[in-house]
Motif scaffolding. Structure first.
Motif, PDB file in Angstrom:
ATOM      1  N   ALA A  96      13.374  -7.578  -5.458  1.00 48.92           N
ATOM      2  CA  ALA A  96      12.242  -7.492  -6.005  1.00 48.92           C
ATOM      3  C   ALA A  96      11.537  -6.238  -5.799  1.00 48.92           C
ATOM      4  O   ALA A  96      11.908  -5.408  -4.934  1.00 48.92           O
ATOM      5  CB  ALA A  96      11.453  -8.815  -5.887  1.00 48.92           C
ATOM      6  N   GLY A  97      10.426  -5.789  -6.846  1.00 50.78           N
ATOM      7  CA  GLY A  97       9.592  -4.895  -6.596  1.00 50.78           C
ATOM      8  C   GLY A  97       8.237  -5.176  -6.710  1.00 50.78           C
ATOM      9  O   GLY A  97       8.013  -5.866  -7.920  1.00 50.78           O
ATOM     10  N   TYR A  98       7.164  -4.848  -5.844  1.00 50.43           N
ATOM     11  CA  TYR A  98       5.940  -5.162  -6.275  1.00 50.43           C
ATOM     12  C   TYR A  98       4.912  -3.864  -6.080  1.00 50.43           C
ATOM     13  O   TYR A  98       5.247  -2.978  -5.195  1.00 50.43           O
ATOM     14  CB  TYR A  98       5.283  -5.894  -5.085  1.00 50.43           C
ATOM     15  N   PRO A  99       3.838  -3.666  -6.923  1.00 52.67           N
ATOM     16  CA  PRO A  99       2.970  -2.555  -6.866  1.00 52.67           C
ATOM     17  C   PRO A  99       1.983  -2.647  -5.852  1.00 52.67           C
ATOM     18  O   PRO A  99       1.882  -3.743  -5.200  1.00 52.67           O
ATOM     19  CB  PRO A  99       2.276  -2.593  -8.232  1.00 52.67           C
ATOM     20  N   GLY A 120      -1.263  -3.263  -3.743  1.00 54.57           N
ATOM     21  CA  GLY A 120      -2.017  -4.174  -4.062  1.00 54.57           C
ATOM     22  C   GLY A 120      -1.678  -5.724  -3.997  1.00 54.57           C
ATOM     23  O   GLY A 120      -2.470  -6.770  -3.978  1.00 54.57           O
ATOM     24  N   THR A 121      -0.174  -6.111  -4.263  1.00 52.99           N
ATOM     25  CA  THR A 121       0.224  -7.188  -4.261  1.00 52.99           C
ATOM     26  C   THR A 121       0.275  -7.885  -2.987  1.00 52.99           C
ATOM     27  O   THR A 121       0.886  -7.235  -1.889  1.00 52.99           O
ATOM     28  CB  THR A 121       1.657  -7.036  -4.720  1.00 52.99           C
ATOM     29  N   PRO A 122      -0.378  -9.075  -2.845  1.00 55.62           N
ATOM     30  CA  PRO A 122      -0.358  -9.679  -1.513  1.00 55.62           C
ATOM     31  C   PRO A 122       1.100 -10.098  -1.187  1.00 55.62           C
ATOM     32  O   PRO A 122       1.923 -10.511  -2.063  1.00 55.62           O
ATOM     33  CB  PRO A 122      -1.127 -11.078  -1.825  1.00 55.62           C
ATOM     34  N   LEU A 123       1.359 -10.308   0.050  1.00 54.77           N
ATOM     35  CA  LEU A 123       2.794 -10.452   0.534  1.00 54.77           C
ATOM     36  C   LEU A 123       2.662 -11.634   1.688  1.00 54.77           C
ATOM     37  O   LEU A 123       1.634 -11.606   2.554  1.00 54.77           O
ATOM     38  CB  LEU A 123       3.388  -9.157   1.192  1.00 54.77           C
ATOM     39  N   SER A 124       3.420 -12.326   1.513  1.00 55.32           N
ATOM     40  CA  SER A 124       3.748 -13.764   2.423  1.00 55.32           C
ATOM     41  C   SER A 124       4.571 -13.161   3.710  1.00 55.32           C
ATOM     42  O   SER A 124       5.856 -13.005   3.312  1.00 55.32           O
ATOM     43  CB  SER A 124       3.959 -14.634   1.844  1.00 55.32           C
ATOM     44  N   MET A 125       3.890 -12.873   4.628  1.00 50.76           N
ATOM     45  CA  MET A 125       5.016 -12.337   5.628  1.00 50.76           C
ATOM     46  C   MET A 125       5.341 -13.457   6.635  1.00 50.76           C
ATOM     47  O   MET A 125       4.725 -14.286   7.107  1.00 50.76           O
ATOM     48  CB  MET A 125       4.295 -11.404   6.628  1.00 50.76           C
ATOM     49  N   THR A 126       6.671 -13.348   7.215  1.00 50.36           N
ATOM     50  CA  THR A 126       7.235 -14.352   8.120  1.00 50.36           C
ATOM     51  C   THR A 126       6.853 -14.122   9.441  1.00 50.36           C
ATOM     52  O   THR A 126       6.665 -14.895  10.316  1.00 50.36           O
ATOM     53  CB  THR A 126       8.594 -14.426   8.120  1.00 50.36           C
ATOM     54  N   GLY A 127       6.341 -13.063   9.852  1.00 50.76           N
ATOM     55  CA  GLY A 127       5.810 -12.226  10.899  1.00 50.76           C
ATOM     56  C   GLY A 127       7.147 -11.640  11.814  1.00 50.76           C
ATOM     57  O   GLY A 127       6.787 -10.971  12.704  1.00 50.76           O
ATOM     58  N   ARG A 128       7.941 -11.872  11.298  1.00 52.14           N
ATOM     59  CA  ARG A 128       9.186 -11.174  11.866  1.00 52.14           C
ATOM     60  C   ARG A 128       9.474  -9.745  11.491  1.00 52.14           C
ATOM     61  O   ARG A 128       9.564  -9.465  10.267  1.00 52.14           O
ATOM     62  CB  ARG A 128      10.358 -11.950  11.676  1.00 52.14           C
ATOM     63  N   VAL A 181       0.802  -1.147   0.085  1.00 50.22           N
ATOM     64  CA  VAL A 181      -0.021   0.066  -0.020  1.00 50.22           C
ATOM     65  C   VAL A 181       0.811   1.271  -0.091  1.00 50.22           C
ATOM     66  O   VAL A 181       2.167   1.160   0.289  1.00 50.22           O
ATOM     67  CB  VAL A 181      -0.854   0.032   1.328  1.00 50.22           C
ATOM     68  N   ASN A 182       0.408   2.652  -0.263  1.00 47.93           N
ATOM     69  CA  ASN A 182       1.079   3.622  -0.019  1.00 47.93           C
ATOM     70  C   ASN A 182       2.111   4.028  -0.935  1.00 47.93           C
ATOM     71  O   ASN A 182       3.005   5.068  -0.939  1.00 47.93           O
ATOM     72  CB  ASN A 182       1.578   3.986   1.345  1.00 47.93           C
ATOM     73  N   SER A 185       3.634   5.271  -4.647  1.00 55.69           N
ATOM     74  CA  SER A 185       3.430   6.005  -5.817  1.00 55.69           C
ATOM     75  C   SER A 185       2.642   5.226  -6.927  1.00 55.69           C
ATOM     76  O   SER A 185       3.235   4.256  -7.139  1.00 55.69           O
ATOM     77  CB  SER A 185       4.491   6.937  -6.255  1.00 55.69           C
ATOM     78  N   TRP A 186       2.026   5.925  -7.553  1.00 54.21           N
ATOM     79  CA  TRP A 186       1.426   5.019  -8.816  1.00 54.21           C
ATOM     80  C   TRP A 186       2.343   4.647  -9.691  1.00 54.21           C
ATOM     81  O   TRP A 186       2.137   3.365 -10.511  1.00 54.21           O
ATOM     82  CB  TRP A 186       0.304   5.817  -9.506  1.00 54.21           C
ATOM     83  N   ASN A 187       3.312   5.184  -9.832  1.00 54.88           N
ATOM     84  CA  ASN A 187       4.456   4.642 -10.900  1.00 54.88           C
ATOM     85  C   ASN A 187       5.642   4.182 -10.202  1.00 54.88           C
ATOM     86  O   ASN A 187       6.616   4.186 -10.899  1.00 54.88           O
ATOM     87  CB  ASN A 187       4.806   6.190 -11.538  1.00 54.88           C
ATOM     88  N   ASP A 188       5.175   3.690  -9.077  1.00 56.45           N
ATOM     89  CA  ASP A 188       6.596   3.001  -8.487  1.00 56.45           C
ATOM     90  C   ASP A 188       6.000   1.612  -7.741  1.00 56.45           C
ATOM     91  O   ASP A 188       5.276   1.151  -8.035  1.00 56.45           O
ATOM     92  CB  ASP A 188       6.847   4.227  -7.482  1.00 56.45           C
ATOM     93  N   VAL A 189       7.173   0.961  -7.368  1.00 59.58           N
ATOM     94  CA  VAL A 189       6.869  -0.266  -6.565  1.00 59.58           C
ATOM     95  C   VAL A 189       7.631  -0.329  -5.133  1.00 59.58           C
ATOM     96  O   VAL A 189       8.543   0.458  -4.838  1.00 59.58           O
ATOM     97  CB  VAL A 189       7.544  -1.421  -7.447  1.00 59.58           C
TER      98      VAL A 189
END
Length: 120
Positions: A55-58, A60-68, A33-34, A36-40
């Motif tokens: 890597a870079g993600y725009p 809305g991309t779901p993220l698998s978090m380790t929790g740490r 989230v948050n 910029s529209w032209n960034d990742v």
């Protein structure tokens, strides 16, 4: 017969682990989230803005978090809080993700800055 069952069980277990090696230790309840529209959002090798980008993600991309996360934050411990309080807890820290940037089951960890993630 028992040996065959044992081998079959081991193969099933191994194939499950190869597909999702840490699925039990991760959760995908966060997203980008948050940005910029032209960034990742950059996923970095280490929790620092000067670290190598993996890597870079725009947005809305779901993220698998380790929790740490850094600074003693554990996403599993704050999961029961309202969404806005979870966001507040991670806003100024780095959190670890589990991702497959190449899409080839070459899973690796990386770090994202908390300002750009939120629970889904």
């Amino acid at each position: 017969m028992t040996t065959s069952r044992g081998i079959l069980a081991a193969l099933i277990f191994a194939s499950t682990c190869a597909v999702a090696p840490v699925s039990a230790a991760t959760f995908a309840a966060w997203e980008v989230v948050n940005v910029s529209w032209n960034d990742v959002l950059n996923v970095r090798a280490w929790p620092a803005s000067t670290s190598a980008i993996r890597a870079g993600y725009p947005n809305g991309t779901p993220l698998s978090m380790t929790g740490r996360c850094m600074n003693g934050v554990d996403l599993k411990n704050i999961a029961g809080l309202p969404k806005h309080l979870q966001v507040k807890q991670v806003r100024y820290t780095w959190c670890e993700v589990w991702h497959d940037p190449s899409g080839t089951n070459n899973w690796q960890t990386g770090w994202v800055y908390g300002r750009y993630i939120a629970p889904q």
